[in-house]
Scaffold this motif. Structure first.
Motif, PDB file in Angstrom:
ATOM      1  N   HIS A   1       0.836  -1.203   0.000  1.00  0.00           N
ATOM      2  CA  HIS A   1       0.000   0.000   0.000  1.00  0.00           C
ATOM      3  C   HIS A   1       0.872   1.255   0.000  1.00  0.00           C
ATOM      4  O   HIS A   1       2.064   1.220   0.320  1.00  0.00           O
ATOM      5  N   LEU A   2       0.245   2.374  -0.340  1.00  0.00           N
ATOM      6  CA  LEU A   2       0.943   3.658  -0.415  1.00  0.00           C
ATOM      7  C   LEU A   2       0.584   4.581   0.757  1.00  0.00           C
ATOM      8  O   LEU A   2       0.815   5.791   0.703  1.00  0.00           O
ATOM      9  N   THR A   3       0.057   4.011   1.820  1.00  0.00           N
ATOM     10  CA  THR A   3      -0.381   4.801   2.966  1.00  0.00           C
ATOM     11  C   THR A   3       0.742   5.628   3.568  1.00  0.00           C
ATOM     12  O   THR A   3       0.519   6.760   4.017  1.00  0.00           O
ATOM     13  N   PHE A   4       1.958   5.079   3.573  1.00  0.00           N
ATOM     14  CA  PHE A   4       3.104   5.803   4.123  1.00  0.00           C
ATOM     15  C   PHE A   4       3.926   6.491   3.040  1.00  0.00           C
ATOM     16  O   PHE A   4       5.051   6.920   3.279  1.00  0.00           O
ATOM     17  N   GLY A   5       3.356   6.617   1.842  1.00  0.00           N
ATOM     18  CA  GLY A   5       4.105   7.216   0.745  1.00  0.00           C
ATOM     19  C   GLY A   5       5.053   6.211   0.123  1.00  0.00           C
ATOM     20  O   GLY A   5       4.858   4.990   0.219  1.00  0.00           O
ATOM     21  N   PHE A   6       6.119   6.746  -0.479  1.00  0.00           N
ATOM     22  CA  PHE A   6       7.053   5.877  -1.197  1.00  0.00           C
ATOM     23  C   PHE A   6       8.307   6.680  -1.494  1.00  0.00           C
ATOM     24  O   PHE A   6       8.272   7.899  -1.659  1.00  0.00           O
ATOM     25  N   GLY A   7       9.436   6.005  -1.548  1.00  0.00           N
ATOM     26  CA  GLY A   7      10.666   6.648  -1.996  1.00  0.00           C
ATOM     27  C   GLY A   7      11.245   7.611  -0.983  1.00  0.00           C
ATOM     28  O   GLY A   7      11.215   7.381   0.227  1.00  0.00           O
ATOM     29  N   ALA A   8      11.756   8.738  -1.475  1.00  0.00           N
ATOM     30  CA  ALA A   8      12.500   9.681  -0.641  1.00  0.00           C
ATOM     31  C   ALA A   8      11.663  10.228   0.514  1.00  0.00           C
ATOM     32  O   ALA A   8      12.201  10.517   1.587  1.00  0.00           O
ATOM     33  N   HIS A   9      10.354  10.357   0.310  1.00  0.00           N
ATOM     34  CA  HIS A   9       9.504  10.937   1.343  1.00  0.00           C
ATOM     35  C   HIS A   9       8.728   9.880   2.128  1.00  0.00           C
ATOM     36  O   HIS A   9       7.700  10.188   2.743  1.00  0.00           O
ATOM     37  N   LEU A  10       9.204   8.641   2.131  1.00  0.00           N
ATOM     38  CA  LEU A  10       8.546   7.592   2.912  1.00  0.00           C
ATOM     39  C   LEU A  10       8.398   8.054   4.357  1.00  0.00           C
ATOM     40  O   LEU A  10       9.336   8.587   4.956  1.00  0.00           O
ATOM     41  N   CYS A  11       7.239   7.843   4.931  1.00  0.00           N
ATOM     42  CA  CYS A  11       6.916   8.360   6.256  1.00  0.00           C
ATOM     43  C   CYS A  11       7.915   7.913   7.318  1.00  0.00           C
ATOM     44  O   CYS A  11       8.146   6.707   7.501  1.00  0.00           O
ATOM     45  N   LEU A  12       8.471   8.880   8.024  1.00  0.00           N
ATOM     46  CA  LEU A  12       9.414   8.601   9.106  1.00  0.00           C
ATOM     47  C   LEU A  12       8.785   7.773  10.219  1.00  0.00           C
ATOM     48  O   LEU A  12       9.444   6.925  10.829  1.00  0.00           O
ATOM     49  N   GLY A  13       7.529   8.039  10.499  1.00  0.00           N
ATOM     50  CA  GLY A  13       6.875   7.399  11.631  1.00  0.00           C
ATOM     51  C   GLY A  13       6.233   6.066  11.329  1.00  0.00           C
ATOM     52  O   GLY A  13       5.569   5.494  12.212  1.00  0.00           O
ATOM     53  N   ALA A  14       6.434   5.520  10.120  1.00  0.00           N
ATOM     54  CA  ALA A  14       5.777   4.265   9.754  1.00  0.00           C
ATOM     55  C   ALA A  14       6.072   3.133  10.742  1.00  0.00           C
ATOM     56  O   ALA A  14       5.150   2.424  11.162  1.00  0.00           O
ATOM     57  N   PRO A  15       7.334   2.905  11.135  1.00  0.00           N
ATOM     58  CA  PRO A  15       7.605   1.809  12.086  1.00  0.00           C
ATOM     59  C   PRO A  15       6.878   1.988  13.419  1.00  0.00           C
ATOM     60  O   PRO A  15       6.381   1.017  13.998  1.00  0.00           O
ATOM     61  N   LEU A  16       6.802   3.220  13.902  1.00  0.00           N
ATOM     62  CA  LEU A  16       6.132   3.463  15.175  1.00  0.00           C
ATOM     63  C   LEU A  16       4.624   3.277  15.047  1.00  0.00           C
ATOM     64  O   LEU A  16       3.983   2.715  15.942  1.00  0.00           O
ATOM     65  N   ALA A  17       4.033   3.719  13.934  1.00  0.00           N
ATOM     66  CA  ALA A  17       2.591   3.530  13.715  1.00  0.00           C
ATOM     67  C   ALA A  17       2.255   2.047  13.626  1.00  0.00           C
ATOM     68  O   ALA A  17       1.243   1.594  14.187  1.00  0.00           O
ATOM     69  N   ARG A  18       3.094   1.289  12.932  1.00  0.00           N
ATOM     70  CA  ARG A  18       2.878  -0.164  12.842  1.00  0.00           C
ATOM     71  C   ARG A  18       2.980  -0.809  14.226  1.00  0.00           C
ATOM     72  O   ARG A  18       2.175  -1.676  14.582  1.00  0.00           O
ATOM     73  N   LEU A  19       3.963  -0.383  15.003  1.00  0.00           N
ATOM     74  CA  LEU A  19       4.139  -0.917  16.347  1.00  0.00           C
ATOM     75  C   LEU A  19       2.917  -0.635  17.208  1.00  0.00           C
ATOM     76  O   LEU A  19       2.393  -1.538  17.886  1.00  0.00           O
ATOM     77  N   GLU A  20       2.430   0.592  17.186  1.00  0.00           N
ATOM     78  CA  GLU A  20       1.277   0.939  18.000  1.00  0.00           C
ATOM     79  C   GLU A  20       0.033   0.164  17.570  1.00  0.00           C
ATOM     80  O   GLU A  20      -0.737  -0.312  18.416  1.00  0.00           O
ATOM     81  N   GLY A  21      -0.170   0.013  16.267  1.00  0.00           N
ATOM     82  CA  GLY A  21      -1.311  -0.752  15.792  1.00  0.00           C
ATOM     83  C   GLY A  21      -1.257  -2.194  16.256  1.00  0.00           C
ATOM     84  O   GLY A  21      -2.254  -2.753  16.734  1.00  0.00           O
ATOM     85  N   ARG A  22      -0.094  -2.806  16.127  1.00  0.00           N
ATOM     86  CA  ARG A  22       0.060  -4.210  16.532  1.00  0.00           C
ATOM     87  C   ARG A  22      -0.171  -4.377  18.027  1.00  0.00           C
ATOM     88  O   ARG A  22      -0.908  -5.276  18.460  1.00  0.00           O
ATOM     89  N   VAL A  23       0.444  -3.513  18.836  1.00  0.00           N
ATOM     90  CA  VAL A  23       0.327  -3.649  20.287  1.00  0.00           C
ATOM     91  C   VAL A  23      -1.104  -3.419  20.749  1.00  0.00           C
ATOM     92  O   VAL A  23      -1.634  -4.167  21.586  1.00  0.00           O
ATOM     93  N   VAL A  24      -1.766  -2.401  20.225  1.00  0.00           N
ATOM     94  CA  VAL A  24      -3.159  -2.132  20.607  1.00  0.00           C
ATOM     95  C   VAL A  24      -4.044  -3.321  20.265  1.00  0.00           C
ATOM     96  O   VAL A  24      -4.861  -3.770  21.094  1.00  0.00           O
ATOM     97  N   LEU A  25      -3.897  -3.869  19.063  1.00  0.00           N
ATOM     98  CA  LEU A  25      -4.718  -5.008  18.670  1.00  0.00           C
ATOM     99  C   LEU A  25      -4.416  -6.222  19.547  1.00  0.00           C
ATOM    100  O   LEU A  25      -5.337  -6.913  20.013  1.00  0.00           O
ATOM    101  N   GLU A  26      -3.148  -6.493  19.808  1.00  0.00           N
ATOM    102  CA  GLU A  26      -2.788  -7.642  20.649  1.00  0.00           C
ATOM    103  C   GLU A  26      -3.358  -7.509  22.052  1.00  0.00           C
ATOM    104  O   GLU A  26      -3.892  -8.477  22.614  1.00  0.00           O
ATOM    105  N   GLU A  27      -3.258  -6.331  22.635  1.00  0.00           N
ATOM    106  CA  GLU A  27      -3.738  -6.145  24.005  1.00  0.00           C
ATOM    107  C   GLU A  27      -5.264  -6.230  24.076  1.00  0.00           C
ATOM    108  O   GLU A  27      -5.817  -6.777  25.043  1.00  0.00           O
TER     109      GLU A  27
END
Length: 403
Positions: free
Chosen positions: A344-370
């Motif tokens: 998906h292109l939710t976090f953009g692509f290439g040079a402007h790929l979202c800096l916070g993508a790893p943290l957003a993925r982490l928060e989504g995973r942890v919230v769902l798991e809990e």
């Protein structure tokens, strides 16, 4: 068709994905007289524009949809607000210089160390509503959590929560909406307070460095030929404090809603947690918090089968690209085993790929798991969803869950 691609229209606000589907079937590119933008609907065309920094500029990414009027400018002048391009609205080579220093401070190791603090915060918030029959999920967890996570990274007290969250909401209204004069003045005050906080944070860290991201960002410039100036440092904080929580609040809300909309999926995830990361990606694909993005043609250029004139403004329908049937089979469905969900292109692509993508993925995973750990069979009662009209963002204001 361009008339339906109106981010402020009732049909779009109710279900933009049906509007996008019709737009993709009609044409790869549309021109909206109302917005003054060329609108691209297809995945490959949008990806081409995002990665093409030669023909397209990012300098319109943060530009207000309608110029700030005198009331807004008066409020911003009180805090000496200065808009400079640093990340999402910056082009190479300046973008490369800024991004290199930011990457040095906001690195994978720092994000990896956040999992336990994130998990503890999530558990604390769940404890507050675990015994209730129903919970309004946005106010109870999705609204405060992402900002509090950033505060742990940035060395900020929780008491700043309202200033950051409300100021960020005001920024959305002012830059991506169409507020009237009264609403503009009110929102400008909130935005000004938010910006002043970001600047004070930098002033404090320049005088007294600590073990946090703002201090690391300042240290990242040491030995550099052109370190970030205080104004640029402030703008980075203003950008990251906004983007790092506003979109994640939307992501968490969309994630839980999408999972609960699929019959039997909650029970399946409780039995097989290996599916959680890909389900997070599917939710990011299906419901991009930043549903559209913007670029400007630097000169006359051909894309999506049309010739764009120099300085043409382009609206990239990320939400449409993520549902494109040519890329994602049955793209309107959440499929836990989808092999290319992460494309998906939710976090953009290439040079402007979202800096916070790893943290957003982490928060989504942890919230769902809990939540999976605590609740056996939650469900969604009948309800209508309300969204703040915005040309770029899509975030439910509230989501009620029966626990």
């Amino acid at each position: 068709m361009a008339n339906l691609l109106n981010p402020f229209g009732a049909e779009y606000l109710d279900d933009p994905y049906q509007v996008f589907k019709a737009a993709r079937a009609d044409a790869r590119a549309h021109y909206s007289e109302d917005l003054g933008y060329w609108i691209l609907t297809r995945y490959e065309d949008i990806k081409q524009v995002i990665r093409d920094t030669v023909n397209f500029s990012a300098d319109v990414a943060n530009a207000p949809l309608q110029p700030f009027g005198p009331p807004v400018m008066e409020e911003l002048a009180k805090v000496d607000f200065r808009r400079v391009s640093v990340l999402v609205d910056n082009d190479p080579p300046s973008h490369v210089r800024v991004r290199r220093q930011v990457n040095k401070a906001f690195n994978a190791q720092r994000v990896k160390l956040m999992e336990e603090p994130v998990r503890e915060l999530v558990r604390q918030h769940i404890d507050r509503f675990a015994d209730q029959k129903e919970v309004e999920f946005v106010s109870a967890l999705a609204w405060p959590l992402p900002a509090l996570v950033l505060f742990r990274l940035f060395g900020m007290p929780d008491s700043y929560l309202d200033v950051v969250k409300n100021g960020s909401a005001d920024r959305v209204i002012l830059t991506t909406g169409r507020p009237d004069e009264q609403e503009s003045r009110r929102a400008a005050k909130g935005l000004a307070e938010f910006y002043a906080l970001c600047r004070q944070l930098i002033v404090d860290r320049l005088a007294d460095p600590r073990d946090d991201f703002p201090s690391d960002l300042i240290r990242a410039g040491e030995g550099q030929e052109e370190p970030l100036s205080p104004v640029e440092l402030t703008q980075v904080m203003y950008s990251m404090l906004f983007a790092g929580h506003e979109t994640t609040t939307a992501h968490l809300t969309h994630l839980i809603r999408r999972v609960l909309l699929v019959p039997g999926l909650w029970e399946r995830l409780r039995e097989d947690r290996s599916l959680v990361p890909n389900v997070v990606e599917e939710a990011l694909r299906l419901e991009a918090p930043v549903i559209n993005w913007r670029r400007r043609a630097k000169h006359e250029v051909e894309v999506a089968g049309v010739t764009l004139p120099a300085d043409a403004k382009v609206l990239l329908l990320l939400g449409s690209a993520n549902h494109d049937e040519d890329i994602f089979e049955h793209g309107d469905e959440l499929r836990p085993e989808r092999h290319n969900a992460r494309s998906h292109l939710t976090f953009g692509f290439g040079a402007h790929l979202c800096l916070g993508a790893p943290l957003a993925r982490l928060e989504g995973r942890v919230v769902l798991e809990e939540l999976l750990d605590r609740f056996a069979s939650p469900c969604l009662p009948g309800q209508g969803l309300e969204f703040t009209p915005s040309v770029l963002f899509r975030s439910p204001k509230a989501l009620t869950i029966t626990l």
